[in-house]
Design a protein around this motif. Sequence first.
Motif, PDB file in Angstrom:
ATOM      1  N   ILE A 152     -41.721 -40.493 -27.168  1.00 50.96           N
ATOM      2  CA  ILE A 152     -41.587 -41.813 -26.552  1.00 50.96           C
ATOM      3  C   ILE A 152     -42.546 -41.887 -25.370  1.00 50.96           C
ATOM      4  CG2 ILE A 152     -40.078 -43.283 -25.149  1.00 50.96           C
ATOM      5  CD1 ILE A 152     -39.467 -43.589 -28.008  1.00 50.96           C
ATOM      6  N   ASN A 153     -43.271 -42.998 -25.276  1.00 47.78           N
ATOM      7  CA  ASN A 153     -44.220 -43.176 -24.174  1.00 47.78           C
ATOM      8  C   ASN A 153     -44.150 -44.621 -23.690  1.00 47.78           C
ATOM      9  OD1 ASN A 153     -46.344 -42.693 -22.369  1.00 47.78           O
ATOM     10  ND2 ASN A 153     -47.851 -43.415 -23.844  1.00 47.78           N
ATOM     11  N   ILE A 154     -44.001 -44.798 -22.361  1.00 45.10           N
ATOM     12  CA  ILE A 154     -44.059 -46.113 -21.740  1.00 45.10           C
ATOM     13  C   ILE A 154     -45.467 -46.286 -21.199  1.00 45.10           C
ATOM     14  CG2 ILE A 154     -42.991 -47.705 -20.121  1.00 45.10           C
ATOM     15  CD1 ILE A 154     -41.076 -46.679 -22.232  1.00 45.10           C
ATOM     16  N   ILE A 155     -46.200 -47.255 -21.733  1.00 47.68           N
ATOM     17  CA  ILE A 155     -47.607 -47.419 -21.400  1.00 47.68           C
ATOM     18  C   ILE A 155     -47.762 -47.937 -19.966  1.00 47.68           C
ATOM     19  CG2 ILE A 155     -49.716 -48.697 -21.975  1.00 47.68           C
ATOM     20  CD1 ILE A 155     -48.990 -46.538 -23.949  1.00 47.68           C
ATOM     21  N   GLY A 156     -48.812 -47.459 -19.281  1.00 50.01           N
ATOM     22  CA  GLY A 156     -49.153 -47.965 -17.954  1.00 50.01           C
ATOM     23  C   GLY A 156     -48.684 -47.111 -16.813  1.00 50.01           C
ATOM     24  N   GLY A 157     -47.972 -46.013 -17.103  1.00 45.74           N
ATOM     25  CA  GLY A 157     -47.537 -45.123 -16.038  1.00 45.74           C
ATOM     26  C   GLY A 157     -46.272 -45.551 -15.332  1.00 45.74           C
TER      27      GLY A 157
ATOM     28  N   ALA B  26     -36.387 -26.478 -35.000  1.00 46.56           N
ATOM     29  CA  ALA B  26     -35.828 -27.356 -33.971  1.00 46.56           C
ATOM     30  C   ALA B  26     -36.864 -28.431 -33.651  1.00 46.56           C
ATOM     31  CB  ALA B  26     -35.461 -26.562 -32.719  1.00 46.56           C
ATOM     32  N   PRO B  27     -36.670 -29.672 -34.066  1.00 48.00           N
ATOM     33  CA  PRO B  27     -37.654 -30.734 -33.826  1.00 48.00           C
ATOM     34  C   PRO B  27     -37.862 -30.978 -32.335  1.00 48.00           C
ATOM     35  CG  PRO B  27     -36.036 -31.413 -35.467  1.00 48.00           C
ATOM     36  CD  PRO B  27     -35.520 -30.148 -34.851  1.00 48.00           C
ATOM     37  N   ARG B  28     -39.046 -31.440 -31.991  1.00 47.45           N
ATOM     38  CA  ARG B  28     -39.394 -31.705 -30.596  1.00 47.45           C
ATOM     39  C   ARG B  28     -38.927 -33.099 -30.198  1.00 47.45           C
ATOM     40  NH1 ARG B  28     -45.138 -30.471 -28.460  1.00 47.45           N
ATOM     41  NH2 ARG B  28     -43.899 -30.533 -26.560  1.00 47.45           N
ATOM     42  N   ARG B  29     -38.545 -33.225 -28.925  1.00 48.19           N
ATOM     43  CA  ARG B  29     -38.182 -34.501 -28.316  1.00 48.19           C
ATOM     44  C   ARG B  29     -38.935 -34.600 -26.997  1.00 48.19           C
ATOM     45  NH1 ARG B  29     -36.557 -34.813 -32.814  1.00 48.19           N
ATOM     46  NH2 ARG B  29     -34.391 -35.057 -33.526  1.00 48.19           N
ATOM     47  N   VAL B  30     -39.866 -35.548 -26.896  1.00 46.97           N
ATOM     48  CA  VAL B  30     -40.708 -35.693 -25.703  1.00 46.97           C
ATOM     49  C   VAL B  30     -40.615 -37.136 -25.229  1.00 46.97           C
ATOM     50  CG1 VAL B  30     -43.029 -35.506 -24.745  1.00 46.97           C
ATOM     51  CG2 VAL B  30     -42.260 -33.878 -26.491  1.00 46.97           C
ATOM     52  N   ALA B  31     -40.369 -37.317 -23.940  1.00 46.70           N
ATOM     53  CA  ALA B  31     -40.278 -38.660 -23.356  1.00 46.70           C
ATOM     54  C   ALA B  31     -41.158 -38.725 -22.127  1.00 46.70           C
ATOM     55  CB  ALA B  31     -38.828 -38.995 -22.994  1.00 46.70           C
ATOM     56  N   ASN B  32     -42.057 -39.713 -22.096  1.00 40.12           N
ATOM     57  CA  ASN B  32     -42.931 -39.947 -20.959  1.00 40.12           C
ATOM     58  C   ASN B  32     -42.632 -41.334 -20.397  1.00 40.12           C
ATOM     59  OD1 ASN B  32     -45.007 -39.778 -19.084  1.00 40.12           O
ATOM     60  ND2 ASN B  32     -46.538 -40.531 -20.520  1.00 40.12           N
ATOM     61  N   GLY B  33     -42.094 -41.384 -19.168  1.00 37.91           N
ATOM     62  CA  GLY B  33     -41.704 -42.651 -18.575  1.00 37.91           C
ATOM     63  C   GLY B  33     -40.307 -43.096 -18.953  1.00 37.91           C
ATOM     64  N   PHE B  34     -39.576 -42.258 -19.660  1.00 38.41           N
ATOM     65  CA  PHE B  34     -38.207 -42.569 -20.074  1.00 38.41           C
ATOM     66  C   PHE B  34     -37.377 -41.302 -19.963  1.00 38.41           C
ATOM     67  CE2 PHE B  34     -34.875 -43.585 -23.249  1.00 38.41           C
ATOM     68  CZ  PHE B  34     -34.481 -44.820 -22.750  1.00 38.41           C
ATOM     69  N   ASP B  35     -36.091 -41.462 -19.637  1.00 37.37           N
ATOM     70  CA  ASP B  35     -35.227 -40.313 -19.422  1.00 37.37           C
ATOM     71  C   ASP B  35     -35.005 -39.548 -20.731  1.00 37.37           C
ATOM     72  OD1 ASP B  35     -33.347 -38.786 -17.660  1.00 37.37           O
ATOM     73  OD2 ASP B  35     -31.895 -39.489 -19.128  1.00 37.37           O
ATOM     74  N   TYR B  36     -35.207 -38.238 -20.676  1.00 39.76           N
ATOM     75  CA  TYR B  36     -35.085 -37.411 -21.885  1.00 39.76           C
ATOM     76  C   TYR B  36     -33.658 -37.422 -22.422  1.00 39.76           C
ATOM     77  CZ  TYR B  36     -34.739 -33.178 -24.727  1.00 39.76           C
ATOM     78  OH  TYR B  36     -34.495 -32.289 -25.752  1.00 39.76           O
ATOM     79  N   ASN B  37     -32.680 -37.289 -21.541  1.00 38.59           N
ATOM     80  CA  ASN B  37     -31.291 -37.277 -21.995  1.00 38.59           C
ATOM     81  C   ASN B  37     -30.892 -38.620 -22.603  1.00 38.59           C
ATOM     82  OD1 ASN B  37     -30.819 -34.614 -21.096  1.00 38.59           O
ATOM     83  ND2 ASN B  37     -30.462 -35.331 -19.023  1.00 38.59           N
ATOM     84  N   ARG B  38     -31.427 -39.701 -22.037  1.00 33.94           N
ATOM     85  CA  ARG B  38     -31.141 -41.021 -22.609  1.00 33.94           C
ATOM     86  C   ARG B  38     -31.751 -41.156 -24.001  1.00 33.94           C
ATOM     87  NH1 ARG B  38     -27.104 -44.420 -20.993  1.00 33.94           N
ATOM     88  NH2 ARG B  38     -27.530 -46.523 -21.741  1.00 33.94           N
ATOM     89  N   LEU B  39     -32.911 -40.571 -24.209  1.00 33.92           N
ATOM     90  CA  LEU B  39     -33.540 -40.585 -25.530  1.00 33.92           C
ATOM     91  C   LEU B  39     -32.668 -39.864 -26.551  1.00 33.92           C
ATOM     92  CD1 LEU B  39     -35.861 -40.950 -27.549  1.00 33.92           C
ATOM     93  CD2 LEU B  39     -36.936 -38.912 -26.554  1.00 33.92           C
TER      94      LEU B  39
END
Length: 455
Positions: free
Chosen positions: A352-357, A317-330
């Motif tokens: 997925i990572n949105i830089i700057g917090g 099962a591949p990983r899905r990680v979102a920082n600063g973005f909605d996981y379900n939207r990803l």
Amino acid sequence: MPKIKTLYECIECGREYPKWNGQCAGCGAWNTIEQIEQQPGVSLPSAVSAGYAPAAVRKLGDIDCDDDVRIDTGTRELNRVLGGGLVKGSVVLLSGEPGIGKSTLLLQICDNMAQKVLYIAGEESQRQIKIRAERLGISADNLLIAQSSDLCAIIAAIERELPEIVIVDSIQTMKIDSINSAQGSVTQVRECTNLLTAVAKNKEIPILIIGHVNKDGGIAGPKVLEHIVDTVLYFEGDRRLSYRILRAVKNRFGSTNEIGVFEMYERGLRQVENPSAMLLSGRPGGVSGISVLCTMEGARPILAEVQALVTKSGFAAPRRVANGFDYNRLCLILAVLEKRTGLFFGSCDVYINIIGGISATEPAADLSVALALYSGLCDEPVPETLAVFGELGLGGEIRAVNNTAERVRECLRMGFTHCITPKSEFCADGIKIIKASSLEEMFKAVKEASIKPVL
């Protein structure tokens, strides 16, 4: 004489019980239920017969509302979040993680204002505040310091000194001696806030209150605390990083979408005049999986860097990680990319990572995330001078978003030469606007010779 009713109340969520329980059924916390004594209410017939004076009633047109209704804090970023400054008689609640800079921010604005400020310290002594003020370079003659946790004594000091602004640090340390409950309990926090709100409205003195957060990141105390005050501000950011974001989640006198950006350095907090340049600083060139998003925070367009890492997974099962973005939207964007464009992410881990917090919560971030995923999977860099924004539909179509003109002007100001947008009638000189209606058109535009990826 009416009998005093005894109840039991959870200090975490405020749920009431007729008898003591070990665990709260509302929030699941253990040993948080305390005994309180509830005074009997006054019925309507007894209130009328007792001869209470009626509340003052005035016509809306007779109420004065001059231009001096707001007070300039001397900090443009804070003024922006508040909607133009402090409103007279308002109550502002500032909350955030420990050490994020709440007390530092309020102490610094005292040095920027000409108004008489009364700083109520419930956590620190006067000497400690003096040491911190010297470290920050604050020597305001208009600042008065009072160290007390007794709210009745604090109100007496307010009536004697008649300050123009009051700062309470913090509400969880305040107490009313007549209430049989510990400091920081639901009852004490609620009643202290109610009393401070009454003082603010009657005296037309703006009161800024610092509030603690619990382990879940919410404001400690009863939820009604956020309903009582006029404005709720959250100070966000990682204490290990220098940048801080001040966000309004409730504001009766302005927008709730505005943010203020600050930078923490050795002399306190410093305003960030150009958040787009700050968020794009250090952006690598010629690296796949990176795109630039133009998002709106209130009336301010901000450019942010979106990073996507697509790599072969070693798990079933591949990983899905979102920082600063909605996981379900990803997950939704990944499904659209697979169904409408034929790209396959089923055997890849996606990050997925949105830089700057910052958090990209608006639908306009969809297109930039989709482009970063496409770039990361194909290992083809996106042009450094290209910015993207737009909402992605389930059919693979690109939907229109608001404030297109403001977004494009911000891209032009920051030196971008190309911008992919949903189809609209807007045109601008100095930047090439590529109006795409589907994902296929966007990917084709990126491959065009005029904006070929940087190698």
